[in-house]
Design an enzyme around this catalytic site. Structure first.
Site, mmCIF file in Angstrom:
data_model
loop_
_atom_site.group_PDB
_atom_site.id
_atom_site.type_symbol
_atom_site.label_atom_id
_atom_site.label_comp_id
_atom_site.label_asym_id
_atom_site.label_seq_id
_atom_site.Cartn_x
_atom_site.Cartn_y
_atom_site.Cartn_z
ATOM 1 C CB THR A 123 48.270 44.929 43.814
ATOM 2 O OG1 THR A 123 47.398 45.484 44.793
ATOM 3 C CG2 THR A 123 49.061 46.033 43.179
ATOM 4 C CB THR A 124 44.028 42.205 45.675
ATOM 5 O OG1 THR A 124 44.479 43.262 46.508
ATOM 6 C CG2 THR A 124 43.601 41.039 46.523
ATOM 7 C CG ASP A 180 46.154 51.579 45.227
ATOM 8 O OD1 ASP A 180 47.377 51.840 45.235
ATOM 9 O OD2 ASP A 180 45.686 50.499 45.665
ATOM 10 C CG ASP A 230 47.625 48.313 48.411
ATOM 11 O OD1 ASP A 230 46.937 48.269 47.384
ATOM 12 O OD2 ASP A 230 48.847 48.525 48.411
HETATM 13 P P1 ADP Z 1 42.792 45.201 43.732
HETATM 14 O O1 ADP Z 1 44.023 45.348 44.555
HETATM 15 O O2 ADP Z 1 42.896 44.089 42.762
HETATM 16 O O3 ADP Z 1 42.312 46.471 43.127
HETATM 17 P P2 ADP Z 1 40.534 45.351 45.471
HETATM 18 O O4 ADP Z 1 40.383 44.736 46.807
HETATM 19 O O5 ADP Z 1 40.630 46.820 45.373
HETATM 20 O O6 ADP Z 1 41.706 44.667 44.762
HETATM 21 O O7 ADP Z 1 39.268 44.859 44.627
HETATM 22 C C1 ADP Z 1 39.105 45.197 43.290
HETATM 23 C C2 ADP Z 1 37.885 44.521 42.731
HETATM 24 O O8 ADP Z 1 36.719 44.962 43.412
HETATM 25 C C3 ADP Z 1 37.696 44.856 41.271
HETATM 26 O O9 ADP Z 1 37.362 43.696 40.557
HETATM 27 C C4 ADP Z 1 36.544 45.839 41.296
HETATM 28 O O10 ADP Z 1 35.772 45.803 40.110
HETATM 29 C C5 ADP Z 1 35.744 45.339 42.452
HETATM 30 N N1 ADP Z 1 34.857 46.348 43.028
HETATM 31 C C6 ADP Z 1 35.127 47.569 43.499
HETATM 32 N N2 ADP Z 1 34.017 48.172 43.970
HETATM 33 C C7 ADP Z 1 33.007 47.314 43.781
HETATM 34 C C8 ADP Z 1 31.607 47.326 44.068
HETATM 35 N N3 ADP Z 1 31.023 48.362 44.652
HETATM 36 N N4 ADP Z 1 30.899 46.228 43.734
HETATM 37 C C9 ADP Z 1 31.493 45.191 43.156
HETATM 38 N N5 ADP Z 1 32.786 45.096 42.886
HETATM 39 C C10 ADP Z 1 33.536 46.145 43.177
#
Ligand code: ADP
Length: 533
Positions: free
Chosen positions: A101-102, A397, A68
């Site tokens: 957040t990332t 989240d 996270d």
């Molecule tokens: P954040 O803290 O920004 O939410 P994450 O590490 O949770 O960071 O990554 C979020 C990103 O991953 C988003 O752009 C989301 O659309 C993408 N994402 C989540 N699941 C998938 C998936 N199965 N395939 C592709 N992208 C995904």
């Protein structure tokens, strides 16, 4: 460390506390950008479902394992003021929408990298800032444009949103079960307000306990207290509970001043103790008189009072957190009573059962089947403390994204689709801008594409090839086409169930653009004498 931005001409100045390094002009900008980029670099490899986890070790050797962004940045010790601004945006994003957040930090880092190349070409930061601000506004317009409006309480879509949020976390394998209880809990506390809904996420109590597996996590239609029933002689379970919530102690209060009582013979001692007992008995009689069979008390309960309550067959729990008492009031319909003289039957709350159960080595009290189940508890389980901590963060989240969509029922695709769409649109709109501002807007588009690039890179796909195909599909109007990271291919995000709240995407763009612009506008870093924060 104190830090403040003040105005000098129209460029802000960063004031450092004593001991900070002073820098000016181009050097200050370069330094700030470099520091912020380091922060973005740290979380870069964590983005997306194939992102890596970080192991954070504090000075006492305590270990946190997380993916996270907000948690990673919260735990690391950042000194540089510009780097701190990036940490700030992850915090704000966490508070505002809970997820993204990332992404916000990665985007801000990319905006600064792109700006750096323009500064090297002698484009003034003010022009970059103007271009970025306009482009950010446009990006948000384009995101609104592709967003799809849904029905706010559509369980199937809410489930998919919760699952997308958890796809990137350690809980991915169990996201089905968790999404189900998360959506149920948010819908349970959502209150209709005219056409829209209101959700107070604090109405969902999250309790965690190491032991068992994630799949043992449950939703409880009521409140769970991590406290035990005070007295062995009390029943362990009561059905048709009539609950008194008391925020005063059932004890004889000690006098404020140092009063001395002279007791010279055993008879006096006895009558003194008798008097104390009589007072406690009177207190308990008031509780009994109200018809309560459960007493939940924020303060202490004297041993004698416990004894009298037990004799009357009443369950009692003491030292309950104030926030829990408030939740109990909401859930059971009870009124929190400060003075026992004001405790009447009408003040009592109602629950089907109040029961003490064993959770691993602890005993907890479950208040279930409440009159107004507007308060619920998620009881999270996992094999170890570290894992259950990460489960809690991921659930936070996911609760937030479900709430986001209920409040603003509009969704977009995930997997880099909306970022690529917005970038493509910004490039053609940028042509309408004047010379250097146009360059800045184009760089903004490049920065947005850092999201699909990073998602594919972290998944071991070829980032450039992937982006090229994605761009061309987006240009053909395939707005839902993105990267299915788990399958390692370009796909329709709707069919892959990768969807996200529009609110999160908008927040990411706003927060990242704001932080990048703020950092770019600084051209003087000055050490000050005393704390300037
Ligand atoms: P954040 O803290 O920004 O939410 P994450 O590490 O949770 O960071 O990554 C979020 C990103 O991953 C988003 O752009 C989301 O659309 C993408 N994402 C989540 N699941 C998938 C998936 N199965 N395939 C592709 N992208 C995904």
């Amino acid at each position: 460390m104190g830090m403040q931005a003040t105005s000098k001409g129209n460029m802000p100045v960063v004031l450092l506390k004593e001991g900070g390094t002073e820098t000016k002009g181009r050097e200050a900008q370069k330094n700030n950008i470099a520091a912020a980029k380091i922060i973005a670099e740290i979380v870069h490899t964590s983005l997306g479902p194939r992102g890596m986890d970080k192991m954070l070790v504090d000075s006492l050797g305590d270990v946190t394992i997380t993916n996270d962004g907000a948690t990673i940045l919260k735990e690391i010790d950042v000194q540089h003021p510009a780097a701190k601004m990036l940490v700030e945006i992850s915090k704000t994003t966490d508070n505002e929408v809970g997820d993204g957040t990332t992404s916000a930090v990665v985007l801000a880092g990319a905006l600064l990298s792109q700006a750096e190349s323009l500064i090297d070409q002698d484009v003034h930061p003010t022009i970059i800032v103007d271009g970025y601000r306009k482009a950010a506004r446009k990006a948000k317009e384009y995101l609104e444009e592709i967003a799809v409006t849904i029905s706010a309480n559509d369980k199937t879509i809410l489930n998919k949103i919760a699952k997308t949020s958890m796809q990137t976390k350690l809980v991915r394998k169990d996201s089905d079960l968790l999404a189900d209880i998360i959506v149920k809990s948010v819908l349970a506390v959502a209150e209709k307000d005219g056409e829209s809904f209101e959700v107070d996420i604090d109405d969902i109590k999250v309790e965690k306990k190491a032991g068992g597996s994630i799949r043992d996590s449950t939703i409880i239609q009521g409140i769970v207290l991590d406290k035990e029933i005070v007295h062995g002689g009390m029943p362990r379970k009561i059905t048709d509970a009539k609950i008194a919530l008391i925020n005063t102690a059932l004890e004889i209060s000690k006098t404020e001043t140092d009063a001395k009582i002279n007791i010279s013979n055993p008879q006096q001692l006895k009558s003194f103790l008798d008097e104390e007992n009589r007072m406690l008995k009177t207190m308990v009689d008031k509780v009994i008189g109200s018809g309560a069979n459960v007493v939940l008390c924020q303060k202490g309960l004297d041993d004698m009072a416990q004894h009298y309550l037990a004799k009357a067959g009443i369950i009692a729990v003491r030292r309950i957190k104030e926030s829990d008492l408030t939740k109990l009031a909401k859930a059971t319909g009870a009124r929190i009573v400060t003075n026992l003289d004001d405790l009447f039957e009408k003040d009592l709350g109602i629950a089907e059962t109040v029961e003490e159960r064993k959770i691993e080595e602890d005993k907890w009290v479950f208040v279930e089947g409440c009159k107004h189940p507007k308060s619920v508890t998620l009881l999270l389980r996992a094999g170890s403390q570290r894992v259950v901590d990460e489960v809690e963060r991921s659930v936070h989240d996911a609760l937030m994204v479900v709430k986001d969509v209920i409040l603003k029922p509009q969704i977009v695709a995930g997997g880099g689709a909306p970022e690529t769409y917005a970038a493509t649109k910004i490039r053609s709109w940028a042509k309408s801008l004047e010379g250097r501002e146009q360059l800045a807007a184009e760089k903004f588009a490049d920065a947005l594409e850092e999201i699909p690039l990073t998602l594919s890179e972290n998944a071991g796909m070829d980032p450039i090839d992937t982006l090229t195909v994605l761009r061309s599909k987006q240009q053909k109007g395939e707005k839902w086409t993105g990267i299915d990271v788990m399958k390692g291919k370009i796909a329709n995000m709707k069919s892959s169930d990768i969807i996200e709240p529009l609110a999160v995407k908008l927040q990411i763009v706003s927060a990242a653009a704001e932080a990048a612009c703020m950092i770019l506008r600084i051209d003087d870093v000055i050490a000050t004498q005393k704390s300037a924060g």
